[in-house]
Enzyme design. Structure first.
Site, PDB file in Angstrom:
ATOM      1  N   CYS A 265       0.855  -1.191   0.000  1.00 45.74           N
ATOM      2  CA  CYS A 265       0.000   0.000   0.000  1.00 45.74           C
ATOM      3  C   CYS A 265       0.891   1.241   0.000  1.00 45.74           C
ATOM      4  O   CYS A 265       0.799   2.114   0.858  1.00 45.74           O
ATOM      5  CB  CYS A 265      -0.948  -0.005   1.193  1.00 45.74           C
ATOM      6  N   ALA A 266       1.775   1.326  -1.003  1.00 46.36           N
ATOM      7  CA  ALA A 266       2.932   2.214  -0.979  1.00 46.36           C
ATOM      8  C   ALA A 266       2.640   3.665  -1.319  1.00 46.36           C
ATOM      9  O   ALA A 266       3.348   4.561  -0.852  1.00 46.36           O
ATOM     10  CB  ALA A 266       4.000   1.689  -1.939  1.00 46.36           C
ATOM     11  N   GLY A 269       4.213   7.319  -1.704  1.00 47.56           N
ATOM     12  CA  GLY A 269       5.597   6.962  -1.917  1.00 47.56           C
ATOM     13  C   GLY A 269       6.622   7.455  -0.933  1.00 47.56           C
ATOM     14  O   GLY A 269       7.815   7.194  -1.125  1.00 47.56           O
ATOM     15  N   GLY A 270       6.227   8.163   0.116  1.00 45.51           N
ATOM     16  CA  GLY A 270       7.212   8.664   1.066  1.00 45.51           C
ATOM     17  C   GLY A 270       8.054   7.566   1.674  1.00 45.51           C
ATOM     18  O   GLY A 270       9.279   7.668   1.772  1.00 45.51           O
ATOM     19  N   LYS A 271       7.410   6.481   2.100  1.00 41.22           N
ATOM     20  CA  LYS A 271       8.140   5.388   2.737  1.00 41.22           C
ATOM     21  C   LYS A 271       8.942   4.586   1.708  1.00 41.22           C
ATOM     22  O   LYS A 271      10.028   4.083   2.013  1.00 41.22           O
ATOM     23  CB  LYS A 271       7.156   4.501   3.501  1.00 41.22           C
ATOM     24  N   ASP A 286       0.675  -1.092  -4.832  1.00 41.17           N
ATOM     25  CA  ASP A 286      -0.545  -0.358  -4.502  1.00 41.17           C
ATOM     26  C   ASP A 286      -1.587  -0.723  -5.554  1.00 41.17           C
ATOM     27  O   ASP A 286      -1.250  -0.946  -6.716  1.00 41.17           O
ATOM     28  CB  ASP A 286      -0.298   1.153  -4.504  1.00 41.17           C
ATOM     29  N   ASP A 312      -3.934  -5.670  -6.140  1.00 34.20           N
ATOM     30  CA  ASP A 312      -4.560  -5.792  -4.833  1.00 34.20           C
ATOM     31  C   ASP A 312      -3.706  -6.746  -4.002  1.00 34.20           C
ATOM     32  O   ASP A 312      -3.468  -7.885  -4.400  1.00 34.20           O
ATOM     33  CB  ASP A 312      -5.978  -6.342  -4.991  1.00 34.20           C
ATOM     34  N   CYS A 379      -1.697   5.143  10.425  1.00 35.01           N
ATOM     35  CA  CYS A 379      -1.820   6.534  10.888  1.00 35.01           C
ATOM     36  C   CYS A 379      -3.177   6.700  11.561  1.00 35.01           C
ATOM     37  O   CYS A 379      -4.030   7.464  11.116  1.00 35.01           O
ATOM     38  CB  CYS A 379      -1.650   7.513   9.725  1.00 35.01           C
TER      39      CYS A 379
END
Length: 439
Positions: A265-266, A269-271, A286, A312, A379
């Site tokens: 679930c990227a 893209g920050g991580k 994703d 998925d 989060c």
């Protein structure tokens, strides 16, 4: 009095001025386009349950000026941030409470927040606010607005009230933290940057005029145009809340050349960029092709690389294992409520999300190579999405204080739990949960 918004009811028809005066084209009233867009954005959140960042762009297109678009967004965000308290003010000035979905209530919310939070002059607020009422009682709205402002105590509280369902859950979950959490929602957050090279922290903190709360991080005052900041074009950094940057840090540097990492679930893209910058060969998965396009754009700007997969995660099967896996699971996102206040007014049942999180974690366990590291993160401020999910067949690898920004400590179980009331003196932090294991 805490009042949850009524998300059912009539939609807005905002093309003329209403029953208390002659019709007038809103386009003829300077500043009205921004207020109309703000009203429609709030309506999209409360009535349809749309995320504000998705509802906003199409509704802002008719607003020609960039500063007016920014104003419309600020009005909508602050209205949603202080909705409970705005309604309390409105109800204090009426003999009979207006329905939650009444047009007059909706316009009054926007008018009051412009004066009490954005410090706009009342006469300008009246001139651009009352024409938004169509078929509605403009005289009543004007009277209520004026009555509130004429009182000597016309003000919002120091901390915003929470919608009743949220307040009930968080009092039960975080009784010792509820006041601090509410206080942490009073202001929009500062701007956090994650650096591509942590060794350059001091350089970029000085160059950008910011402060660093840990290596590889710079915090700036909010309200800056990101694309115009030094280092943006060359990809020296990207925007990422401090809390959101911690889960990838818990995986650490790649232990050897060719070490593989999976970011589930990227997008956006920050991580993924953090893992790539740490030397991992990253697979970024994703199910949203549109969101992966944004991830790819960010990777190109920063000069980092990753393999992207549109699929998925519940149906996809890798052809090899991974040395590290980050499960950044879909969640209620309640931890981001200081930057996205709309999330507290459109919460759906979390049962499906909790089931999805559990399945993603179970699949990740099967894909992890022996000796590999698995991090689960959300989060969210909901224990059902965080603490209750932090159990699997792998060996726990407790998080240490040395891995966290100053002012944060792991839980007794070795997990990470943050909330918007933490490190308040440094500008706060989003709500996050993370746990780590080793295969």
């Amino acid at each position: 009095m805490v009042r949850p918004p009524n998300t059912s009811g009539s939609s807005f028809n905002l093309t003329d001025t209403g029953s208390d005066g002659p019709p007038k084209n809103l386009a003829e009233i300077p500043g009205s386009a921004a207020r109309l867009a703000a009203l429609r954005m709030v309506d999209a959140v409360l009535r349809r349950g749309d995320p504000l960042d998705q509802a906003g762009p199409p509704l802002l297109r008719p607003v020609p000026r960039a500063d007016d678009r920014a104003l419309a967004t600020a009005i909508a965000q602050e209205t949603l941030r202080w909705l409970v308290d705005l309604d309390t003010l409105i109800d204090s000035a009426t003999a009979q409470n207006l329905p939650d979905d009444a047009k007059a209530r909706s316009v009054l919310r926007l008018m009051l927040v412009q004066v009490l939070r954005l410090n706009l002059p009342p006469h300008a607020v009246i001139a651009t606010g009352l024409p938004l009422l169509t078929g509605g009682p403009r005289r009543l709205a004007h009277g209520v607005f004026s009555a509130i402002l004429k009182r000597g105590d016309a003000a919002l509280p120091a901390a915003p009230g929470l919608p009743t369902p949220v307040l009930a859950r968080w009092i039960a979950a975080w009784p010792a933290r509820i006041d601090a959490i509410s206080a942490g929602l009073a202001e929009p957050p500062p701007l956090d940057l994650t650096l591509a090279n942590a060794a350059d922290t001091a350089h970029w903190a000085e160059r950008l005029g910011g402060v660093s709360l840990m290596p590889g991080h710079v915090r700036l005052a909010r309200g800056q145009a990101v694309e115009k900041l030094d280092g943006y074009r060359e990809g020296a950094w990207w925007v990422q809340d401090l809390a959101a940057a911690i889960p990838a840090r818990l995986i650490g540097q790649a232990p050897h050349a060719g070490a593989t990492a999976l970011d589930l679930c990227a997008a956006p893209g920050g991580k993924t960029m953090q893992l790539a910058a740490a030397g991992w060969h990253v697979t970024a998965l994703d199910k949203s092709a549109r969101r992966l396009e944004r991830l790819t754009e960010n990777m190109v700007r920063t000069g980092l690389t990753a393999q992207t997969v549109t699929a998925d995660a519940l149906e996809w099967a890798p052809d090899h294992g991974f040395d590290a896996i980050l499960v950044d699971a879909p969640c209620s996102a309640t931890g981001t409520c200081r930057r996205h206040p709309d999330v507290l007014h459109r919460l759906a049942a979390m049962d499906e999300l909790v089931a999805l999180q559990r399945e993603l974690l179970a699949r990740a366990v099967r894909w992890l190579n022996p000796g590999g590291t698995l991090v689960y993160a959300v989060c969210s401020l909901e224990p059902a999405e965080g603490e209750a999910q932090a159990h699997c067949t792998l060996t726990p690898r407790p998080i240490t204080t040395a891995e966290l920004p100053e002012g944060l400590v792991p839980t007794a179980e070795g997990w990470l739990r943050t909330d918007p009331g933490m490190i308040a003196e440094a500008g706060g932090i989003d709500g996050f949960f993370a746990a780590r294991w080793t295969a």
